[in-house]
Design a protein around this motif. Structure first.
Motif, PDB file in Angstrom:
ATOM      1  N   GLN A 102     -73.377  35.947  17.336  1.00  0.00           N
ATOM      2  CA  GLN A 102     -72.525  35.329  18.073  1.00  0.00           C
ATOM      3  C   GLN A 102     -72.593  35.198  19.290  1.00  0.00           C
ATOM      4  O   GLN A 102     -72.233  34.394  20.371  1.00  0.00           O
ATOM      5  CB  GLN A 102     -71.084  36.770  18.026  1.00  0.00           C
ATOM      6  N   PHE A 103     -73.326  35.445  19.826  1.00  0.00           N
ATOM      7  CA  PHE A 103     -73.772  35.215  21.195  1.00  0.00           C
ATOM      8  C   PHE A 103     -74.472  33.226  21.276  1.00  0.00           C
ATOM      9  O   PHE A 103     -74.025  32.890  22.461  1.00  0.00           O
ATOM     10  CB  PHE A 103     -74.789  36.364  22.266  1.00  0.00           C
ATOM     11  N   CYS A 104     -75.249  33.179  20.245  1.00  0.00           N
ATOM     12  CA  CYS A 104     -75.564  32.591  19.858  1.00  0.00           C
ATOM     13  C   CYS A 104     -74.248  31.093  19.764  1.00  0.00           C
ATOM     14  O   CYS A 104     -74.693  30.540  20.334  1.00  0.00           O
ATOM     15  CB  CYS A 104     -76.621  31.738  18.895  1.00  0.00           C
ATOM     16  N   LEU A 105     -73.449  31.329  18.705  1.00  0.00           N
ATOM     17  CA  LEU A 105     -73.218  30.430  18.741  1.00  0.00           C
ATOM     18  C   LEU A 105     -72.140  30.182  20.051  1.00  0.00           C
ATOM     19  O   LEU A 105     -72.125  28.754  19.746  1.00  0.00           O
ATOM     20  CB  LEU A 105     -71.959  31.217  17.557  1.00  0.00           C
ATOM     21  N   LYS A 106     -71.691  31.254  20.267  1.00  0.00           N
ATOM     22  CA  LYS A 106     -70.691  30.926  21.733  1.00  0.00           C
ATOM     23  C   LYS A 106     -71.589  30.087  22.688  1.00  0.00           C
ATOM     24  O   LYS A 106     -71.222  28.698  23.271  1.00  0.00           O
ATOM     25  CB  LYS A 106     -70.559  32.175  22.468  1.00  0.00           C
ATOM     26  N   LEU A 107     -73.198  30.177  22.848  1.00  0.00           N
ATOM     27  CA  LEU A 107     -73.572  29.030  23.778  1.00  0.00           C
ATOM     28  C   LEU A 107     -74.396  27.474  22.800  1.00  0.00           C
ATOM     29  O   LEU A 107     -73.919  26.851  24.162  1.00  0.00           O
ATOM     30  CB  LEU A 107     -75.855  29.537  23.350  1.00  0.00           C
ATOM     31  N   LYS A 141     -77.945  32.662   9.110  1.00  0.00           N
ATOM     32  CA  LYS A 141     -76.744  33.386   9.493  1.00  0.00           C
ATOM     33  C   LYS A 141     -75.892  33.030  10.157  1.00  0.00           C
ATOM     34  O   LYS A 141     -74.762  32.790  10.356  1.00  0.00           O
ATOM     35  CB  LYS A 141     -76.776  34.580  10.821  1.00  0.00           C
ATOM     36  N   PHE A 142     -75.967  31.114  10.189  1.00  0.00           N
ATOM     37  CA  PHE A 142     -75.054  30.139  10.785  1.00  0.00           C
ATOM     38  C   PHE A 142     -73.584  30.218  10.035  1.00  0.00           C
ATOM     39  O   PHE A 142     -73.370  29.875   9.154  1.00  0.00           O
ATOM     40  CB  PHE A 142     -75.739  29.088  11.315  1.00  0.00           C
ATOM     41  N   SER A 143     -72.808  30.561  10.746  1.00  0.00           N
ATOM     42  CA  SER A 143     -71.340  30.049  10.149  1.00  0.00           C
ATOM     43  C   SER A 143     -70.314  29.189  10.722  1.00  0.00           C
ATOM     44  O   SER A 143     -70.219  29.394  12.093  1.00  0.00           O
ATOM     45  CB  SER A 143     -70.503  31.186  10.295  1.00  0.00           C
ATOM     46  N   SER A 144     -70.855  28.162  10.373  1.00  0.00           N
ATOM     47  CA  SER A 144     -69.306  26.951  11.014  1.00  0.00           C
ATOM     48  C   SER A 144     -68.039  27.378  11.820  1.00  0.00           C
ATOM     49  O   SER A 144     -67.734  26.971  12.626  1.00  0.00           O
ATOM     50  CB  SER A 144     -69.461  25.802  10.845  1.00  0.00           C
ATOM     51  N   VAL A 181     -83.357  29.435  18.498  1.00  0.00           N
ATOM     52  CA  VAL A 181     -84.264  29.905  17.440  1.00  0.00           C
ATOM     53  C   VAL A 181     -83.663  31.086  16.927  1.00  0.00           C
ATOM     54  O   VAL A 181     -83.726  31.596  17.504  1.00  0.00           O
ATOM     55  CB  VAL A 181     -85.475  29.719  17.738  1.00  0.00           C
ATOM     56  N   ASP A 182     -82.976  31.248  15.589  1.00  0.00           N
ATOM     57  CA  ASP A 182     -82.239  32.493  14.654  1.00  0.00           C
ATOM     58  C   ASP A 182     -82.328  32.989  13.626  1.00  0.00           C
ATOM     59  O   ASP A 182     -82.053  31.801  12.781  1.00  0.00           O
ATOM     60  CB  ASP A 182     -80.762  32.395  14.990  1.00  0.00           C
ATOM     61  N   SER A 183     -83.819  33.857  13.624  1.00  0.00           N
ATOM     62  CA  SER A 183     -84.032  34.593  14.306  1.00  0.00           C
ATOM     63  C   SER A 183     -85.976  33.848  14.559  1.00  0.00           C
ATOM     64  O   SER A 183     -85.999  33.443  12.811  1.00  0.00           O
ATOM     65  CB  SER A 183     -84.243  35.500  14.098  1.00  0.00           C
ATOM     66  N   ILE A 184     -86.350  34.936  15.547  1.00  0.00           N
ATOM     67  CA  ILE A 184     -87.808  34.110  15.054  1.00  0.00           C
ATOM     68  C   ILE A 184     -88.883  35.247  15.039  1.00  0.00           C
ATOM     69  O   ILE A 184     -90.204  35.153  14.353  1.00  0.00           O
ATOM     70  CB  ILE A 184     -88.425  34.155  16.706  1.00  0.00           C
ATOM     71  N   ALA A 185     -88.509  36.114  14.632  1.00  0.00           N
ATOM     72  CA  ALA A 185     -89.126  37.288  13.744  1.00  0.00           C
ATOM     73  C   ALA A 185     -89.084  36.953  12.733  1.00  0.00           C
ATOM     74  O   ALA A 185     -89.939  37.470  12.299  1.00  0.00           O
ATOM     75  CB  ALA A 185     -88.483  38.761  14.109  1.00  0.00           C
ATOM     76  N   ALA A 186     -87.952  36.282  11.931  1.00  0.00           N
ATOM     77  CA  ALA A 186     -88.203  35.934  10.325  1.00  0.00           C
ATOM     78  C   ALA A 186     -89.442  34.976  10.031  1.00  0.00           C
ATOM     79  O   ALA A 186     -90.286  35.005   9.014  1.00  0.00           O
ATOM     80  CB  ALA A 186     -87.285  34.814   9.590  1.00  0.00           C
ATOM     81  N   LEU A 187     -89.940  34.426  11.089  1.00  0.00           N
ATOM     82  CA  LEU A 187     -91.516  33.287  10.769  1.00  0.00           C
ATOM     83  C   LEU A 187     -92.611  34.237  10.083  1.00  0.00           C
ATOM     84  O   LEU A 187     -93.441  34.213  10.018  1.00  0.00           O
ATOM     85  CB  LEU A 187     -91.218  32.709  12.235  1.00  0.00           C
ATOM     86  N   VAL A 188     -92.199  35.678  11.592  1.00  0.00           N
ATOM     87  CA  VAL A 188     -93.517  36.191  11.041  1.00  0.00           C
ATOM     88  C   VAL A 188     -93.383  37.019   9.402  1.00  0.00           C
ATOM     89  O   VAL A 188     -94.841  37.365   8.906  1.00  0.00           O
ATOM     90  CB  VAL A 188     -93.179  37.575  11.740  1.00  0.00           C
ATOM     91  N   SER A 189     -92.135  37.363   9.604  1.00  0.00           N
ATOM     92  CA  SER A 189     -92.150  37.765   8.375  1.00  0.00           C
ATOM     93  C   SER A 189     -92.632  36.320   6.992  1.00  0.00           C
ATOM     94  O   SER A 189     -93.147  37.282   5.866  1.00  0.00           O
ATOM     95  CB  SER A 189     -90.788  38.987   7.685  1.00  0.00           C
ATOM     96  N   TRP A 190     -92.517  35.693   7.481  1.00  0.00           N
ATOM     97  CA  TRP A 190     -92.863  35.116   6.351  1.00  0.00           C
ATOM     98  C   TRP A 190     -94.360  35.439   6.291  1.00  0.00           C
ATOM     99  O   TRP A 190     -95.096  34.714   5.293  1.00  0.00           O
ATOM    100  CB  TRP A 190     -92.712  33.487   6.352  1.00  0.00           C
ATOM    101  N   ASP A 191     -94.827  34.802   7.318  1.00  0.00           N
ATOM    102  CA  ASP A 191     -96.307  34.806   7.414  1.00  0.00           C
ATOM    103  C   ASP A 191     -96.947  35.882   6.842  1.00  0.00           C
ATOM    104  O   ASP A 191     -98.501  35.581   6.084  1.00  0.00           O
ATOM    105  CB  ASP A 191     -96.128  34.628   8.839  1.00  0.00           C
ATOM    106  N   ASN A 192     -96.650  37.611   6.655  1.00  0.00           N
ATOM    107  CA  ASN A 192     -97.238  38.356   6.297  1.00  0.00           C
ATOM    108  C   ASN A 192     -96.814  38.130   4.664  1.00  0.00           C
ATOM    109  O   ASN A 192     -97.849  38.610   4.078  1.00  0.00           O
ATOM    110  CB  ASN A 192     -96.240  39.955   6.917  1.00  0.00           C
ATOM    111  N   GLU A 193     -95.496  37.037   4.698  1.00  0.00           N
ATOM    112  CA  GLU A 193     -95.714  37.683   2.747  1.00  0.00           C
ATOM    113  C   GLU A 193     -97.079  37.008   2.333  1.00  0.00           C
ATOM    114  O   GLU A 193     -96.697  37.115   1.063  1.00  0.00           O
ATOM    115  CB  GLU A 193     -94.108  36.589   2.303  1.00  0.00           C
ATOM    116  N   LYS A 194     -96.920  35.426   3.081  1.00  0.00           N
ATOM    117  CA  LYS A 194     -97.999  34.871   2.626  1.00  0.00           C
ATOM    118  C   LYS A 194     -99.613  35.656   2.270  1.00  0.00           C
ATOM    119  O   LYS A 194    -100.023  35.027   1.774  1.00  0.00           O
ATOM    120  CB  LYS A 194     -98.082  33.464   3.164  1.00  0.00           C
TER     121      LYS A 194
END
Lengths: 346, 374
Positions: B114-119, B144-147, B207-220
């Motif tokens: 929500q904060f990011c959308l407002k920003l 998660k982006f909701s226009s 960038v929403d969110s950056i932690a998801a990148l790490v979970s992709w990394d671990n998945e591979k």
């Protein structure tokens, strides 16, 4: 010492060895032209070789007390020199007290801690405090701030400089003539103008700036403090070969030590933390490894002690290990008793 | 600067030929080796090597500025993106700073997106309304982006602007959303961005969110070593922020905090004081570890306890440690208390998640068509 240890290029060294010159004494009484002919090299190169030989064997000129070891000084001379040295105040009286007056010049001090504990705050505070004029108890010098992380905020430096000037004027309310002239110099803008800021974006630039500092410091002779914030950042991200990293860091720390002694200034390195597995559990320790931990003269760790921030002197050749609490206030780093207004000295 | 070519540095030609003959072409190659190694490699005299290294260093070293010049530059360019939350703006000396990484970390559903959308909206607004009048790049890794929600926030916060004909469309048109599904896609978009950031007047990167990148990394199945591609992306993000002087906002997740995580230094010994046990009750800590925590410039922790939610300024070079209670309404995030509550000690770094309703329950009320679309 043998020929193989001389600082000369490999091709000349191989020529010397192939002609049978294996030890230094064999070269001690040869003239340059003869050597040039023997090795079939140019005359200048032969002169270079002989100079390298003589540098390693004979003593240098200049100050030779008692003729024992060239270039050394006696401990008594060092003591008198140290007693005349001023130290850079950190802003917190307790911390200054356990440091023996403050950050020492001619030494490399490492400060490390977890994120958010106040390392950059301490760095900016030192960059301001080094500029306090000599009449008010400071060094009256300028500061070089090498920023590798982008944490230096000019607005915060403004606040800290303002706080510092306010406290000085509070402590020295005298209006005598000597103080009037340096009072004019106590302007926030002057303090900001006395910080030379370098923004470094890779470890190559970090190495380059430390190499370049020698020229810079010769030009700007009034710099008394070099801060690197932080020395770790780029070396943690981009280096593949850890052994090479250790070598490069070793070279950097030697150069910094040399700079501090040559130009009589203090070098402060800010470091990050990492975890290390010792004694069956993970412990916090400063980053960059064990070999790096030997390179600095002094080591201060900033840590949380319950709800208080504390500075712990882990390593110092001249003061014992001790801890002192400090605060990060709007005016900068202060001790815990500094909230009480000082009694005016009438 | 590290990739500057040696043959353009003004070294004498014979010397630069020697360097290129041994494949030392850039400043990085030359300065990564100790001088003795260079001498052995190039087969030239140590004094020549020293002079060459000094010349290369001088050419590679960035120019310096005085603190005063920095301040003046900051004053001119504004330097901050106002969040329109007065208490937070004062604490951050103006708002989200340009050229630095700001991290929002907190449990899921607390209000980070929500904060990011407002920003995003604020950066797109014209300058007369307090915005940056620029494009926004929103990298959405978790879809998660909701226009719709963003327009809703806009209508709620700036009703007079959004009623103007066509303005809502123009604002929404400035926000570019990309949804990478793998690390390589993410890195590719970052690379392209390096140029477009300056060309296309992009004023904010989220960038929403950056932690998801790490979970992709671990998945591979890639073992997260020092050289995992994620580490490279993180440091690249930081350098993009610096290079283009735009604010970069990154959201991060939390993970559970086991007792092993309360690390101590060796000199502190193993202590079991009460403050530690209270902290471990929170069971949460920011993901990505301590190296990432060092890399961000500002860290805002979103947490919940005693029935309220708080935004805490946990790490910032210019702010005192304060916490602001907030609520999420139709117009986005609103602070309940503009002065903030001062937080003592290491409490500021704790993330708590107790006693509040998850956000997804509340969003049902707002699934109506925004007025301009009816």
């Amino acid at each position: 010492m043998e020929i193989s240890n001389l600082p000369i290029s490999p091709s000349i060294r191989s020529k010397l060895l192939s002609k049978g010159y294996t030890s230094l004494s064999s070269l001690s009484s040869i003239s340059p032209s003869f050597l040039a002919q023997e090795l079939s090299v140019k005359l200048e190169e032969a002169v270079e070789v002989l100079r390298a030989v003589s540098d390693t064997t004979t003593s240098k000129s200049a100050h030779i007390p008692y003729g024992i070891i060239p270039g050394a000084v006696t401990a008594w001379d060092m003591l008198s020199e140290e007693q005349m040295q001023r130290h850079i105040s950190t802003g917190c009286e307790d911390l200054d007290a356990i440091l023996g007056g403050g950050i020492h010049c001619k030494e490399v001090t490492e400060v490390g801690g977890v994120p958010g504990i106040g390392k950059t705050q301490l760095g900016i505070q030192l960059a301001v405090n080094v500029q306090i004029p000599v009449e008010y108890g400071g060094l009256g010098g300028k500061a070089v701030y090498i920023d590798t992380e982008g944490s230096f905020m000019a607005e915060r430096a403004y606040q800290i400089a303002e706080g510092c000037i306010y406290d000085i004027l509070d402590k020295f309310p005298s209006n005598s003539r000597e103080f009037l002239s340096c009072k004019e110099r106590l302007q926030v803008n002057n303090f900001l103008a006395g910080i030379f800021y370098f923004r470094i974006c890779s470890y190559t630039e970090q190495i380059a700036v430390i190499n370049y500092l020698e020229n810079f410091l010769t030009e700007h002779g009034d710099v008394k403090l070099v801060i690197i914030d932080s020395v770790t950042f780029h070396f943690r991200q981009d280096f593949d070969d850890l052994a090479q990293r250790t070598r490069v860091l070793g070279g950097l720390s030697l150069r910094l030590m040399k700079l501090s002694k040559m130009f009589n200034l203090a070098v402060v390195l800010l470091n990050q933390v990492t975890t290390k597995f010792t004694d069956g559990s993970f412990q916090l320790t400063l980053a960059l490894g064990d070999s790096w931990s030997h390179s600095c003269t002094n080591r201060i760790i900033l840590h949380w002690n319950g709800n208080e921030r504390c500075a712990y002197i882990e390593k110092s050749p001249s003061v014992p290990s001790a801890s002192a609490p400090y605060l990060v206030t709007g005016k900068g780093i202060r001790g815990i008793n500094s909230n009480f207004k000082r009694a005016r000295i009438m | 600067m590290a990739n500057k070519l040696i043959n353009q540095m003004g070294l004498p030609p014979s010397l630069s030929h020697v360097f290129s003959a041994r494949n030392i072409l850039t400043a990085k190659d030359a300065l990564s080796l100790p001088e003795i190694d260079l001498m052995a490699l190039l087969d030239i005299d140590i004094d020549l090597v020293r002079a060459a290294v000094a010349r290369i260093s001088e050419a590679t070293c960035p120019p310096f500025q005085t603190g005063l010049a920095l301040l003046e530059e900051k004053m001119k360019s504004g330097g901050h993106l106002s969040t329109f939350l007065p208490g937070l703006d004062i604490a951050l000396c103006g708002g989200i700073p340009f050229g630095a990484l700001t991290e929002l970390v907190g449990p899921s559903g607390i209000g980070k997106t929500q904060f990011c959308l407002k920003l995003a909206l604020l950066a797109a607004l014209p300058e007369c309304y307090g915005g940056l009048n620029g494009q926004v790049i929103y990298i959405d890794t978790e879809s998660k982006f909701s226009s719709r929600r963003m327009i809703e926030i806009g209508e709620g916060s700036f009703p007079q602007i959004f009623r103007l004909q066509g303005l809502a469309q123009k604002m929404a048109g400035r926000i570019i959303v990309t949804r990478p599904t793998s690390i390589s896609e993410f890195n590719d978009s970052l690379q392209q961005m390096k140029l477009t950031l300056l060309q296309n007047e992009v004023k904010l990167l989220i960038v929403d969110s950056i932690a998801a990148l790490v979970s992709w990394d671990n998945e591979k199945g890639i073992i997260s070593s020092r050289q995992s591609p994620v580490r490279g992306s993180l440091s690249f993000l930081k350098s993009i922020a610096e290079f283009s002087q735009v604010p970069v906002v990154v959201t991060n997740q939390v993970r559970s905090h086991s007792n092993d995580d309360t690390f101590h230094y060796i000199f502190q010994g193993h202590r079991k004081d009460t403050s530690n046990s209270e902290r471990s009750e929170s069971h949460l800590t920011a993901a990505l570890g301590i190296q990432w925590a060092h890399a961000v410039t500002i860290r805002l922790i979103f947490e919940a306890h005693s029935g309220h939610r708080f935004i805490k300024v946990a790490k910032s070079p210019i702010s005192p440690p304060v916490a602001f209670p907030f609520v999420v309404e139709s117009s986005g995030i609103t602070l309940l208390n503009q002065e903030g509550i001062s937080v003592a000690g290491s409490e500021i770094n704790a993330i708590r998640c107790q006693g509040w309703k998850s956000f997804s329950g509340i969003i049902q009320q707002w699934n109506q068509l925004p007025s301009f679309m009816q």
